[in-house]
Scaffold this active site. Structure first.
Site, PDB file in Angstrom:
ATOM      1  N   CYS B 161       0.810  -1.227   0.000  1.00 21.87           N
ATOM      2  CA  CYS B 161       0.000   0.000   0.000  1.00 21.87           C
ATOM      3  C   CYS B 161       0.843   1.278   0.000  1.00 21.87           C
ATOM      4  O   CYS B 161       0.300   2.378  -0.067  1.00 21.87           O
ATOM      5  CB  CYS B 161      -0.930  -0.029   1.192  1.00 21.87           C
ATOM      6  SG  CYS B 161      -1.765  -1.614   1.342  1.00 21.87           S
ATOM      7  N   HIS B 294      -2.831   8.277   5.895  1.00 19.94           N
ATOM      8  CA  HIS B 294      -3.114   7.015   5.211  1.00 19.94           C
ATOM      9  C   HIS B 294      -4.541   6.597   5.590  1.00 19.94           C
ATOM     10  O   HIS B 294      -5.337   6.266   4.735  1.00 19.94           O
ATOM     11  CB  HIS B 294      -2.088   5.968   5.634  1.00 19.94           C
ATOM     12  CG  HIS B 294      -2.145   4.707   4.829  1.00 19.94           C
ATOM     13  ND1 HIS B 294      -2.070   4.705   3.471  1.00 19.94           N
ATOM     14  CD2 HIS B 294      -2.273   3.396   5.213  1.00 19.94           C
ATOM     15  CE1 HIS B 294      -2.147   3.442   3.030  1.00 19.94           C
ATOM     16  NE2 HIS B 294      -2.274   2.636   4.066  1.00 19.94           N
ATOM     17  N   HIS B 329      -9.601   2.207  -0.323  1.00 20.10           N
ATOM     18  CA  HIS B 329      -8.152   2.055  -0.268  1.00 20.10           C
ATOM     19  C   HIS B 329      -7.705   1.489  -1.616  1.00 20.10           C
ATOM     20  O   HIS B 329      -8.010   0.355  -1.957  1.00 20.10           O
ATOM     21  CB  HIS B 329      -7.765   1.121   0.868  1.00 20.10           C
ATOM     22  CG  HIS B 329      -6.288   1.031   1.085  1.00 20.10           C
ATOM     23  ND1 HIS B 329      -5.376   1.747   0.328  1.00 20.10           N
ATOM     24  CD2 HIS B 329      -5.560   0.316   1.975  1.00 20.10           C
ATOM     25  CE1 HIS B 329      -4.154   1.461   0.738  1.00 20.10           C
ATOM     26  NE2 HIS B 329      -4.243   0.592   1.733  1.00 20.10           N
TER      27      HIS B 329
END
Lengths: 85, 400, 353
Positions: B161, B294, B329
């Protein structure tokens, strides 16, 4: 109950690749996580799948697993009470 | 050293818009792109929500004018569209006029085709063209081809990620070191059954809208996206009299070295990454005006990241928000789409709301920005944290 | 700019290369077209508790890293940079199979976690408790060269002292099967020494992990100095010679200065033409090849890098890798060239230190 505990130990060893262990090495009240067998949070997720697949028990929150997977004794007790297969 | 790294173009496609302008409108109007999954047939359709892009593959094939024989995965299609927008936005006419490279990021790569044709590959000759589209570098090669980048540095980063943030970081370093005059950096990841089921096994998918930094957060929504930035050296900016959107001012990368998938309780890796980025930028914590966190809305990430932010900023935590509630995400692309959002924040002097927030987390007392806030911004810090302990921070600034 | 040295190596390959005291003196000859890495005793390096979930790629990566760290006499490094074309492909296959075969039910997390490309780099960091910079490059045949380029950048600019870099890839059954179907793997058995004369499509596939400690401080264990690495997404065959000359010229060298050219020939009749072209351009230079020993894989060039390191350090060119009969009195400056299926070309330049 003893048969279930034996079965759990065998499944645990196979599912979690505990290659160097045999069922006799795991006592019913051994701590499975932390200082005992040293299992970790990924193992817990693997065990949640095992509960579902083998015993028809669905957990939705991994936190529920903590108490259930404390030892072979606690697992066996929980499974006997909640199993649907 | 001490050279500036200018951002002169941006392109993006995400669940909240097919280009930069659409994404910005959605951001300031609090329009989230989260819905039930439509384009992927999965048994989990009613258990999860996703940030899916409206375009079908056929829409994008047409837009890119691909021949029927093409073997683009959805990741490559998304990447090509966003990268072309970025290059157009940077008003580049002849890409080979300057030494130009491409650094892309992906985690899914061509997995969408692999999972579709896995067994078909063995006996369906028509499907076999996608075998070569599986590996992560393939989408990058295709994006380079779409941009006419030849005989140059073209590579792919995959650090889960945090991937695209690392692509930006590498691009900035290549310019500072004088290895390239211009580099297109970003990332692309499409939705796939592979990631839906993978995150499902980790039990960190929410069954409803994700709620970053909320006490009752239930997990993340997966999204798909691609975004690219054009980075140019001072030399190119001066020679071409370029409009600079913002500068990549600082960056940091560290490893949590704690767990394969979870972040450490106190966010060691994230703390190190933010501190390094501040050092590279030559900034004190007080110089940061906004943090694009994030903030995936998993129990673990938001707690660990929040604690890391407090470790770095003390009791002077700047305004912060996560935009994951808008887009989901987007994995390897996340660092790039949030880079575009950070630059847009700087250009327009706005801080986006952290949507779906209701209840303060009990572990600390920092609260994300809940409504759109207009504020003069000079600097934005963006975090990207991933599996394998990979933590990255990029700082964007109006200052060279 | 600081000089950068290869201070140690660690190799797991289809040959018995994990012992740094030996150098290709015991060659395993394969006749299959998919050749496995020779396993060291993994348990000597990784505790059973840590190893139980590890894919072969992770084990190979960790053990070759530890071999390299031991030789460099280091407990830790400032950064870990990994190259891998496909990551832990067996686990990826396992997870896709499980999704399809079990209709998305009863899936377990381990194969998914291992499928993440940065899992090898992440696990090495976990094993070393290394909180430093950690990148993973995944770009086909330049995955390793990208890692090398990144490390060079940091070490030359003195942003780090010691960096662990490496390339790792493993076989997967399904991947092998489908690459046989599309003739990326040779249809017929060619044996180890006929690889370059096979005149057929495809390569012999291999697997392995080659890790190195790079440093901007020379040590007693140093193998060679790294002058430069350059990658190209595309390169026309007719531009290859010029590009090689231009690359050398940037470092004030000409073709005559090269003591050894190491080529990544894999015997694929469609693409070896690139190597043949370069081979002709360096006809007076000793030349070597290695994919008959290592097999072809996305990070096979890291085996070439290992080979170059060993040749420079030992000043011996094993008979088994010789590509032509040209002799040299010493191997001071070595050029490596690699590409895969006509894309992702790289030049790497090493010299004696």
């Amino acid at each position: 109950m003893d048969a279930l505990k034996q079965e759990l130990k065998e499944n645990l060893i196979e599912q979690l690749n505990l290659e160097d262990m045999s069922p006799e090495d795991i006592a019913n009240d051994d701590m499975l996580f932390g200082d005992g067998l040293g299992l970790d949070s990924i193992d817990a997720l693997e065990l949640i799948v095992m509960l579902d697949k083998n015993y028809g028990i669905k957990l939705t929150d991994p936190k529920e697993g903590r108490a259930i997977f404390e030892s072979i004794n606690t697992m066996a007790a929980y499974i006997s009470e909640h199993r649907s297969k | 050293m001490g050279k500036g790294v200018a951002i002169t173009g941006m392109g993006i496609i995400s669940a909240i818009g097919n280009n930069v302008a659409e994404n910005y409108q959605a951001l300031i109007n609090a329009n989230k792109g989260i819905s039930r999954v439509e384009k992927i047939k999965t048994n989990h359709a009613n258990d999860i929500m996703v940030g899916e892009i409206a375009y079908t593959n056929a829409n994008m094939e047409a837009q890119l004018k691909l021949p029927k024989s093409h073997n683009y995965s959805r990741t490559a299609l998304l990447g090509a569209i966003a990268a072309k927008e970025a290059v157009k936005n940077a008003a580049i006419k002849d890409i080979s006029q300057y030494k130009t490279g491409l650094v892309s990021a992906t985690s899914v790569g061509g997995m969408d085709m692999t999972e579709t044709y896995f067994y078909d590959y063995l006996n369906n000759p028509e499907a076999q063209k996608y075998i070569d589209a599986h590996h992560a570098g393939d989408s990058t090669q295709k994006i380079a081809q779409q941009l006419n980048i030849e005989q140059s540095l073209v590579t792919t980063i995959s650090t889960a990620c945090s991937s695209a943030a690392n692509a930006i970081m590498l691009g900035a370093r290549l310019i500072k070191a004088g290895k390239l005059d211009r580099v297109i950096v970003g990332g692309a990841d499409c939705l796939s059954k592979f990631t839906i089921n993978g995150f499902k096994t980790l039990m960190i998918l929410s069954d409803t809208y994700n709620t970053p930094f909320d006490e009752h957060r239930k997990g993340l929504n997966l999204g798909e996206a691609a975004a690219f930035l054009v980075l140019e050296s001072d030399k190119v900016v001066e020679a071409e009299n370029k409009t600079v959107l913002a500068y990549v001012k600082g960056y940091g990368n560290a490893n949590d070295a704690f767990h394969q998938t979870a972040s450490s309780d106190h966010g060691d890796g994230a703390t190190l990454a933010m501190q390094q980025a501040l050092t590279v930028a030559g900034y004190a914590p007080g110089d940061i005006d906004y943090i694009n966190a994030h903030g995936t809305a998993t129990g673990n990430n938001d707690l660990s990241e929040g604690r890391a932010i407090i470790r770095v900023f003390g009791d002077q935590v700047p305004d912060f928000s996560s935009t994951k509630a808008y887009t989901g995400h987007t994995l390897a692309a996340a660092g790039a789409i949030e880079a575009v959002y950070s630059v847009l924040a700087l250009q327009n002097n706005v801080i986006y709301p952290n949507l779906n927030f209701n209840t303060q987390m009990k572990e600390f007392n920092i609260t994300p920005q809940r409504t759109l806030k207009e504020k003069a911004l000079k600097t934005v810090l963006s975090n990207s944290l991933g599996f394998g302990g990979n933590c990255s921070t990029v700082i964007f600034s109006k200052d060279q | 700019m600081k000089n950068v040295y290869i201070n140690s190596v660690g190799s797991i390959s289809a040959q018995k290369t994990f012992d740094n005291a030996a150098f290709l003196n015991d060659i395993t000859k394969y006749h299959d077209n998919v050749i496995p890495a020779v396993n060291p005793v993994y348990k000597d390096y990784i505790s059973p508790a840590a190893a139980r979930r590890m894919a072969k790629g992770i084990k190979m990566g960790i053990v070759s890293s530890k071999i390299a760290l031991n030789e460099a006499n280091l407990d830790n490094v400032d950064a870990i940079i990994t190259g891998t074309g496909m990551g832990c492909v067996r686990d990826s296959e396992k997870f896709v199979r499980a999704i399809i075969d079990n209709d998305e039910q009863y899936l377990t997390p381990t194969p998914f976690i291992q499928s993440t490309h940065n899992t090898v780099g992440g696990q090495i960091a976990l094993e070393l408790n290394c909180k430093g910079y950690n990148f993973t490059y995944v770009h086909s045949s330049i995955s390793f060269e990208s890692a090398l380029m990144d490390a060079l950048l940091q070490l030359q600019l003195d942003e780090a002292k010691n960096i662990l870099i490496g390339g790792v890839d493993e076989h997967g059954d399904h991947t092998t099967e489908i690459h046989k179907i599309i003739n990326h793997i040779k249809p017929e058995q060619v044996g180890p020494y006929n690889l370059l004369n096979s005149k057929t499509e495809g390569a012999v596939f291999g697997e392995g992990a080659n890790f190195f400690v790079l440093s901007n401080e020379k040590s007693n264990s140093s193998y060679a100095k790294i002058t430069s690495v350059q990658t190209y997404n595309t390169l026309q065959e007719n531009a290859l010679k010029q590009q090689a000359i231009a690359f050398l010229k940037e470092h004030d060298l000409s073709t005559d200065d090269i003591d050894l050219l190491i080529l990544g020939n894999n015997g694929d009749v469609n693409f070896d033409v690139f190597y043949n072209t370069l081979s002709e351009a360096f006809s007076k230079t000793p030349q070597a090849y290695y994919k008959h020993l290592s097999g072809e894989f996305n990070t096979a060039s890291s085996f070439g890098f290992w080979l170059a390191s060993k040749i420079i350090k030992t000043q011996t060119l094993p008979e088994v890798v010789k590509l032509n009969g040209v002799q040299a009195s010493s191997y001071k400056t070595v050029l490596l060239y690699n590409q895969y299926r006509g894309e992702n070309h790289s030049f790497t330049l090493l010299s004696q230190c």
